[in-house]
Enzyme design. Structure first.
Site, mmCIF file in Angstrom:
data_model
loop_
_atom_site.group_PDB
_atom_site.id
_atom_site.type_symbol
_atom_site.label_atom_id
_atom_site.label_comp_id
_atom_site.label_asym_id
_atom_site.label_seq_id
_atom_site.Cartn_x
_atom_site.Cartn_y
_atom_site.Cartn_z
ATOM 1 N N GLU A 241 8.100 67.284 75.745
ATOM 2 C CA GLU A 241 6.941 66.994 74.878
ATOM 3 C C GLU A 241 6.727 65.496 74.737
ATOM 4 O OE1 GLU A 241 8.201 69.435 71.605
ATOM 5 O OE2 GLU A 241 7.845 71.230 72.821
ATOM 6 N N ASN B 73 16.662 71.714 67.907
ATOM 7 C CA ASN B 73 15.600 70.705 67.891
ATOM 8 C C ASN B 73 14.490 71.228 66.981
ATOM 9 O OD1 ASN B 73 13.574 68.897 68.405
ATOM 10 N ND2 ASN B 73 13.200 69.574 70.518
ATOM 11 N N TRP B 74 14.426 70.670 65.788
ATOM 12 C CA TRP B 74 13.449 71.193 64.814
ATOM 13 C C TRP B 74 12.033 70.717 65.121
ATOM 14 C CZ3 TRP B 74 16.024 70.536 59.268
ATOM 15 C CH2 TRP B 74 17.230 71.261 59.246
ATOM 16 N N LYS B 75 11.879 69.768 66.002
ATOM 17 C CA LYS B 75 10.555 69.203 66.344
ATOM 18 C C LYS B 75 9.831 68.765 65.056
ATOM 19 C CE LYS B 75 10.500 72.218 70.306
ATOM 20 N NZ LYS B 75 9.750 72.740 71.414
ATOM 21 N N GLY C 8 14.787 75.429 70.232
ATOM 22 C CA GLY C 8 13.629 75.001 69.458
ATOM 23 C C GLY C 8 13.325 76.001 68.352
ATOM 24 N N GLY C 9 12.377 76.898 68.613
ATOM 25 C CA GLY C 9 11.897 77.841 67.598
ATOM 26 C C GLY C 9 13.011 78.580 66.860
ATOM 27 N N GLY D 136 8.856 77.166 74.152
ATOM 28 C CA GLY D 136 7.930 77.644 73.124
ATOM 29 C C GLY D 136 6.961 78.702 73.630
ATOM 30 N N GLU E 53 15.570 72.009 80.613
ATOM 31 C CA GLU E 53 14.539 72.731 79.874
ATOM 32 C C GLU E 53 13.313 72.900 80.753
ATOM 33 O OE1 GLU E 53 15.216 72.342 75.393
ATOM 34 O OE2 GLU E 53 13.919 70.705 75.990
ATOM 35 N N HIS F 190 12.660 64.498 75.987
ATOM 36 C CA HIS F 190 12.136 65.867 75.836
ATOM 37 C C HIS F 190 10.783 65.960 76.550
ATOM 38 C CE1 HIS F 190 10.580 69.515 74.062
ATOM 39 N NE2 HIS F 190 11.829 69.811 73.743
ATOM 40 N N SER G 108 12.951 78.908 75.010
ATOM 41 C CA SER G 108 12.901 80.257 74.441
ATOM 42 C C SER G 108 14.257 80.949 74.418
ATOM 43 C CB SER G 108 11.854 81.104 75.169
ATOM 44 O OG SER G 108 10.573 80.495 75.048
#
Ligand code: PEP
Length: 251
Positions: free
Chosen positions: A98, A9-11, A235-236, A174, A168, A96, A214
């Site tokens: 977010e 997930n590149w956000k 993610g990251g 993150g 998640e 998600h 993470s």
């Protein structure tokens, strides 16, 4: 046998040129990943199309990060499932944390989105997870059960063939804090039980349940070794092709 998947997930990261470069770097190493492990990347809307072109001929599939809760029309700023299909998406992430937290994504909206996605033959990565206060209060199992049931009450066993669940924990996204393999497995097994109660054990056994929060090369192996953890939503660490592929090599 349920499918193992590692999805990135590149956000809201990468511009179009960076995105194409990253997609190509993932493709360049994708053949190292065993056939039984699916790879998915979810770039921002603006470069889905050109990242999709970079994936052609590879095993890497394309996902959106969200979709509209209406099929078409006067919904300024929104992107429909047909638009996603037309640029080559096979998947969309939905729900998600977010989106739930910052954009008022409700379970009702999510139900509409999942219906539209399935009707357009997009696979869905449906995210659920508790926040820190809920975990501290010992409510994590209940929260995840409620979120899962609130959406899936509207869907059939047949629909579950196109739905992947991503657990998640919000406190791990993150933040660098990963759920321990035991914490994650407890919830994954519980989600599978919730699915078994609704759809039957055979259907529940076939649903892919990803862990996200993470997840990185250093902890993926232990997480993926758990019985009910079938991969990760990353993610990251998905923003570096080598880390992303290293995670996919951790089964
Ligand atoms: C995510 O947001 O889906 C996620 C898992 O992020 P990170 O890996 O950066 O915690």
């Amino acid at each position: 046998m349920r499918k193992k998947i590692v999805a990135g997930n590149w956000k809201m990261n990468t511009t179009r040129p960076d995105g194409i470069e990253l997609a190509k770097a993932v493709v360049a190493r994708a053949a190292e990943v065993p056939a039984g492990v699916g790879l998915i990347i979810a770039p921002p809307f603006t470069h889905l199309c050109c990242c999709g072109k970079a994936l052609e001929g590879s095993k890497v599939e394309l996902s959106a990060q969200n979709c509209a809760d209406h099929a078409k029309g006067a919904y300024t700023g929104e992107v429909s499932v047909d638009m996603l299909k037309a640029v080559g998406c096979q998947w969309t992430i939905l729900g998600h944390s977010e989106r739930r937290q910052y954009y008022g994504e409700t379970d009702e909206k999510l139900v509409e989105k999942v219906k539209l996605a399935l009707a357009a033959e997009l696979g869905v990565i449906l995210c659920v997870g508790e926040n820190l206060d809920e975990r501290k209060a010992g409510k994590h199992l209940q929260i995840v059960e409620d979120q899962t049931k609130a959406v899936l009450a509207n869907f059939s066993a047949e629909d579950m063939k196109k739905i992947v669940i991503a657990y998640e924990p919000v406190w791990a996204i993150g933040t660098g804090k990963t759920a321990t393999a035991q914490q994650a497995e407890e919830i994954h097994a519980y989600i599978r039980k919730v699915l078994a109660d609704k759809f039957g054990a055979a259907v529940a056994e076939d649903v892919t349940i990803l862990y996200g929060g993470s997840c990185k090369p250093s902890n993926a192996k232990e997480l993926f070794a758990q019985k009910d953890i079938d991969g990760g939503l990353i993610g990251g660490a998905a923003l570096k092709a080598d880390d992303f592929i290293q995670i996919a090599l951790s089964f």
